[in-house]
Scaffold this motif. Structure first.
Motif, PDB file in Angstrom:
ATOM      1  N   THR A 104       0.820  -1.215   0.000  1.00 57.14           N
ATOM      2  CA  THR A 104       0.000   0.000   0.000  1.00 57.14           C
ATOM      3  C   THR A 104       0.852   1.262   0.000  1.00 57.14           C
ATOM      4  O   THR A 104       0.313   2.362   0.012  1.00 57.14           O
ATOM      5  CB  THR A 104      -0.938   0.026   1.225  1.00 57.14           C
ATOM      6  N   GLY A 105       2.183   1.105   0.024  1.00 54.75           N
ATOM      7  CA  GLY A 105       3.083   2.253  -0.006  1.00 54.75           C
ATOM      8  C   GLY A 105       3.524   2.767   1.348  1.00 54.75           C
ATOM      9  O   GLY A 105       4.231   3.769   1.426  1.00 54.75           O
ATOM     10  N   ARG A 106       3.126   2.094   2.422  1.00 56.76           N
ATOM     11  CA  ARG A 106       3.522   2.536   3.768  1.00 56.76           C
ATOM     12  C   ARG A 106       4.917   2.042   4.114  1.00 56.76           C
ATOM     13  O   ARG A 106       5.264   0.891   3.865  1.00 56.76           O
ATOM     14  CB  ARG A 106       2.526   2.020   4.809  1.00 56.76           C
ATOM     15  N   ALA A 107       5.719   2.911   4.741  1.00 56.83           N
ATOM     16  CA  ALA A 107       7.067   2.546   5.183  1.00 56.83           C
ATOM     17  C   ALA A 107       6.970   1.680   6.435  1.00 56.83           C
ATOM     18  O   ALA A 107       6.095   1.877   7.280  1.00 56.83           O
ATOM     19  CB  ALA A 107       7.878   3.800   5.475  1.00 56.83           C
ATOM     20  N   ALA A 108       7.877   0.719   6.543  1.00 54.78           N
ATOM     21  CA  ALA A 108       7.888  -0.193   7.694  1.00 54.78           C
ATOM     22  C   ALA A 108       9.311  -0.350   8.218  1.00 54.78           C
ATOM     23  O   ALA A 108      10.274  -0.288   7.456  1.00 54.78           O
ATOM     24  CB  ALA A 108       7.330  -1.555   7.282  1.00 54.78           C
ATOM     25  N   GLN A 109       9.407  -0.575   9.524  1.00 55.42           N
ATOM     26  CA  GLN A 109      10.681  -0.846  10.182  1.00 55.42           C
ATOM     27  C   GLN A 109      10.733  -2.330  10.527  1.00 55.42           C
ATOM     28  O   GLN A 109       9.838  -2.844  11.213  1.00 55.42           O
ATOM     29  CB  GLN A 109      10.831   0.000  11.448  1.00 55.42           C
ATOM     30  N   VAL A 110      11.776  -3.007  10.084  1.00 51.03           N
ATOM     31  CA  VAL A 110      11.896  -4.451  10.273  1.00 51.03           C
ATOM     32  C   VAL A 110      12.325  -4.776  11.700  1.00 51.03           C
ATOM     33  O   VAL A 110      13.298  -4.221  12.210  1.00 51.03           O
ATOM     34  CB  VAL A 110      12.896  -5.053   9.259  1.00 51.03           C
ATOM     35  N   ASP A 111      11.577  -5.701  12.326  1.00 45.73           N
ATOM     36  CA  ASP A 111      11.909  -6.198  13.663  1.00 45.73           C
ATOM     37  C   ASP A 111      12.588  -7.561  13.594  1.00 45.73           C
ATOM     38  O   ASP A 111      13.505  -7.829  14.353  1.00 45.73           O
ATOM     39  CB  ASP A 111      10.640  -6.319  14.526  1.00 45.73           C
ATOM     40  N   SER A 112      12.087  -8.431  12.701  1.00 44.33           N
ATOM     41  CA  SER A 112      12.655  -9.770  12.586  1.00 44.33           C
ATOM     42  C   SER A 112      12.365 -10.332  11.204  1.00 44.33           C
ATOM     43  O   SER A 112      11.523  -9.825  10.469  1.00 44.33           O
ATOM     44  CB  SER A 112      12.102 -10.711  13.669  1.00 44.33           C
ATOM     45  N   CYS A 113      13.069 -11.406  10.881  1.00 44.49           N
ATOM     46  CA  CYS A 113      13.002 -12.022   9.561  1.00 44.49           C
ATOM     47  C   CYS A 113      12.729 -13.516   9.753  1.00 44.49           C
ATOM     48  O   CYS A 113      13.305 -14.146  10.647  1.00 44.49           O
ATOM     49  CB  CYS A 113      14.349 -11.781   8.882  1.00 44.49           C
ATOM     50  N   MET A 137      13.698 -10.667  -4.006  1.00 43.43           N
ATOM     51  CA  MET A 137      14.536 -11.637  -3.292  1.00 43.43           C
ATOM     52  C   MET A 137      16.034 -11.353  -3.420  1.00 43.43           C
ATOM     53  O   MET A 137      16.794 -11.658  -2.508  1.00 43.43           O
ATOM     54  CB  MET A 137      14.200 -13.057  -3.738  1.00 43.43           C
ATOM     55  N   THR A 138      16.469 -10.735  -4.494  1.00 43.78           N
ATOM     56  CA  THR A 138      17.886 -10.374  -4.608  1.00 43.78           C
ATOM     57  C   THR A 138      18.246  -9.337  -3.541  1.00 43.78           C
ATOM     58  O   THR A 138      19.273  -9.468  -2.855  1.00 43.78           O
ATOM     59  CB  THR A 138      18.211  -9.837  -6.022  1.00 43.78           C
ATOM     60  N   LEU A 139      17.395  -8.320  -3.369  1.00 47.03           N
ATOM     61  CA  LEU A 139      17.635  -7.324  -2.328  1.00 47.03           C
ATOM     62  C   LEU A 139      17.557  -7.948  -0.935  1.00 47.03           C
ATOM     63  O   LEU A 139      18.326  -7.585  -0.037  1.00 47.03           O
ATOM     64  CB  LEU A 139      16.644  -6.166  -2.445  1.00 47.03           C
ATOM     65  N   ALA A 140      16.650  -8.908  -0.752  1.00 48.46           N
ATOM     66  CA  ALA A 140      16.541  -9.596   0.541  1.00 48.46           C
ATOM     67  C   ALA A 140      17.809 -10.392   0.822  1.00 48.46           C
ATOM     68  O   ALA A 140      18.335 -10.364   1.942  1.00 48.46           O
ATOM     69  CB  ALA A 140      15.317 -10.508   0.548  1.00 48.46           C
ATOM     70  N   ALA A 141      18.320 -11.090  -0.189  1.00 43.63           N
ATOM     71  CA  ALA A 141      19.551 -11.864  -0.012  1.00 43.63           C
ATOM     72  C   ALA A 141      20.719 -10.948   0.349  1.00 43.63           C
ATOM     73  O   ALA A 141      21.552 -11.295   1.200  1.00 43.63           O
ATOM     74  CB  ALA A 141      19.861 -12.657  -1.278  1.00 43.63           C
ATOM     75  N   GLU A 142      20.754  -9.765  -0.258  1.00 44.27           N
ATOM     76  CA  GLU A 142      21.813  -8.804   0.075  1.00 44.27           C
ATOM     77  C   GLU A 142      21.702  -8.341   1.528  1.00 44.27           C
ATOM     78  O   GLU A 142      22.722  -8.203   2.214  1.00 44.27           O
ATOM     79  CB  GLU A 142      21.753  -7.604  -0.877  1.00 44.27           C
ATOM     80  N   ARG A 147      24.053  -9.079   6.970  1.00 48.62           N
ATOM     81  CA  ARG A 147      23.682  -9.325   8.372  1.00 48.62           C
ATOM     82  C   ARG A 147      22.753  -8.257   8.968  1.00 48.62           C
ATOM     83  O   ARG A 147      22.705  -8.071  10.174  1.00 48.62           O
ATOM     84  CB  ARG A 147      24.922  -9.516   9.244  1.00 48.62           C
ATOM     85  N   ARG A 148      22.008  -7.586   8.080  1.00 45.30           N
ATOM     86  CA  ARG A 148      20.966  -6.672   8.574  1.00 45.30           C
ATOM     87  C   ARG A 148      19.773  -7.480   9.072  1.00 45.30           C
ATOM     88  O   ARG A 148      19.066  -7.042   9.967  1.00 45.30           O
ATOM     89  CB  ARG A 148      20.542  -5.699   7.475  1.00 45.30           C
ATOM     90  N   TRP A 149      19.556  -8.646   8.452  1.00 47.45           N
ATOM     91  CA  TRP A 149      18.478  -9.547   8.856  1.00 47.45           C
ATOM     92  C   TRP A 149      19.059 -10.935   9.053  1.00 47.45           C
ATOM     93  O   TRP A 149      19.916 -11.378   8.291  1.00 47.45           O
ATOM     94  CB  TRP A 149      17.386  -9.638   7.798  1.00 47.45           C
ATOM     95  N   THR A 150      18.537 -11.643  10.065  1.00 43.72           N
ATOM     96  CA  THR A 150      18.920 -13.031  10.303  1.00 43.72           C
ATOM     97  C   THR A 150      17.647 -13.865  10.295  1.00 43.72           C
ATOM     98  O   THR A 150      16.854 -13.787  11.243  1.00 43.72           O
ATOM     99  CB  THR A 150      19.645 -13.187  11.654  1.00 43.72           C
TER     100      THR A 150
END
Length: 177
Positions: A104-113, A137-142, A147-150
């Motif tokens: 929907t275009g809303r910004a989100a802050q990641v807590d966990s993956c 998925m390429t950006l997610a893998a990066e 190590r921004r997400w585990t």
């Protein structure tokens, strides 16, 4: 929520809720499901008509929320239109600068993956749980490599209960006295 929607709710507070007519697929696309489509089969096997109108999509996005039961809906004026979810209430679009936006275009802050048994990647955020769009998925893998997400293991079928949402909202039934 839009001011016009708030005004409609005050003017007509007792409009019945609508179920089965709106759905969100795993790619963040909205679908209208009229009576004929609902009779043809369940979502997502039978999707319905994809909504492509930019202003309608923006209106749905601004008025998309959840109730205290974890059921997601679009507040369409005085009527609450509950949404059937193919996967999660949010579909995340990852941006090259590392930010995360909802379908929907809303910004989100990641807590966990989270990573399920079939390889789908989910992010728990300040807005709630959502599936990472397949095109990102390429950006997610990066992000994982940096190590921004585990990713933590999860089971897809348990996500609604562990993250408090309903894929198939239905009217509450009242027990006879």
């Amino acid at each position: 929520m839009d001011d016009i929607v708030q005004a409609a709710l005050k003017k007509w507070p007792n409009v019945p809720h609508c179920y089965g007519w709106l759905a969100l697929d795993a790619r963040g696309d909205w679908y209208m499901r009229d009576d004929r489509i609902q009779q043809a089969g369940p979502f997502p096997q039978v999707k319905g008509s994809r909504i492509d109108h930019d202003k309608l999509l923006a209106f749905i996005g601004r008025n998309y929320a959840s109730d205290d039961r974890g059921a997601w809906f679009f507040q369409n004026g005085p009527q609450r239109v509950y949404v059937e979810l193919e996967s999660t209430p949010w579909i995340w679009r990852l941006q090259p600068d590392g930010s995360v936006l909802s379908h929907t275009g809303r910004a989100a802050q990641v807590d966990s993956c989270w990573l399920d048994e079939t390889g789908h990647l989910y992010l728990a955020t300040d807005l709630g749980l959502g599936l990472v769009h397949t095109q990102d998925m390429t950006l997610a893998a990066e992000a994982i490599d940096a190590r921004r997400w585990t990713p933590q293991d999860c089971i897809a079928a348990k996500l609604p209960s562990t993250h408090g949402f309903r894929r198939r909202p239905r009217p509450e039934t009242t027990k006879p006295a």
